[in-house]
Design a protein around this motif. Sequence first.
Motif: not given
Length: 253
Positions: A119-135
């Motif tokens: 779960g943490v690895a999936a979240s890290v990949l999400l954050a690594s490929t998406t800017e906060l504003r886009a999130l």
Amino acid sequence: MGAGHTHKLYRHGHSPIHALPPHCKLAATFAFVLVVVSTPREAMWAFGLYALLLAAVMAVARIPAAFVLRRLLIEVPFVAFAVLMPFVAEGERVEVLGMSLSVSGLWGAWNVLAKGTLGVAASVLLASTTELRALLLGLQRLKLPPLLVQIASFMIRYGDVIGGELRRMSIARRSRGFEARGIRHWGVLAKTAGALFIRSYERGERVYLAMVSRGYSGSMPVIDDIAATRAQWAYAAVLPLAALAVCLMGWTL
């Protein structure tokens, strides 16, 4: 949410994963984590396949393994909790390297480590490929309550502002020869925290009044409305659908 805000987890790139709309990636990540959590802990091979799926996503996104592994350190407290479970849990015991460990505790530790790490690895990949504003835009696109999105937006924007204020106050203390070396200095640190709270509260009031004077009525204007095509949704669904196939095999085999 008009201005960009780059966070430390984000890694700039031009991969197909980076190009996906944020709400597609959010939905895919949530579905993947839900499938992982639903997998029986006894199907140990399934978690290995989940790790391979995440490794494939990492390769497509061109995210170095070292980058992800460093950010997985955030789960160290959960690892410590999992390590203690075989020692404190009750029930049937088994001898391992001369130590008496609980069987249910061992399964529980494995369950926490495997599912938590994925779960943490999936979240890290999400954050690594998406800017906060886009999130934030993605959360808004997924119809999350607007008030929650605004609160998250303000937390992100003004967290750095408050952090900068705290650093300036620390520099001011050190320039006057103050160094916290013991309990007798806690009073000074408490006064610093109080002053920081008052300054933050006053800044928040000024920002709110400035927003109201510019027509704020409870909702933020959407400058970039990001839409997703069917092809992009299908591309994002590959990960959770593959994970779902593994989960179903884990329950049937």
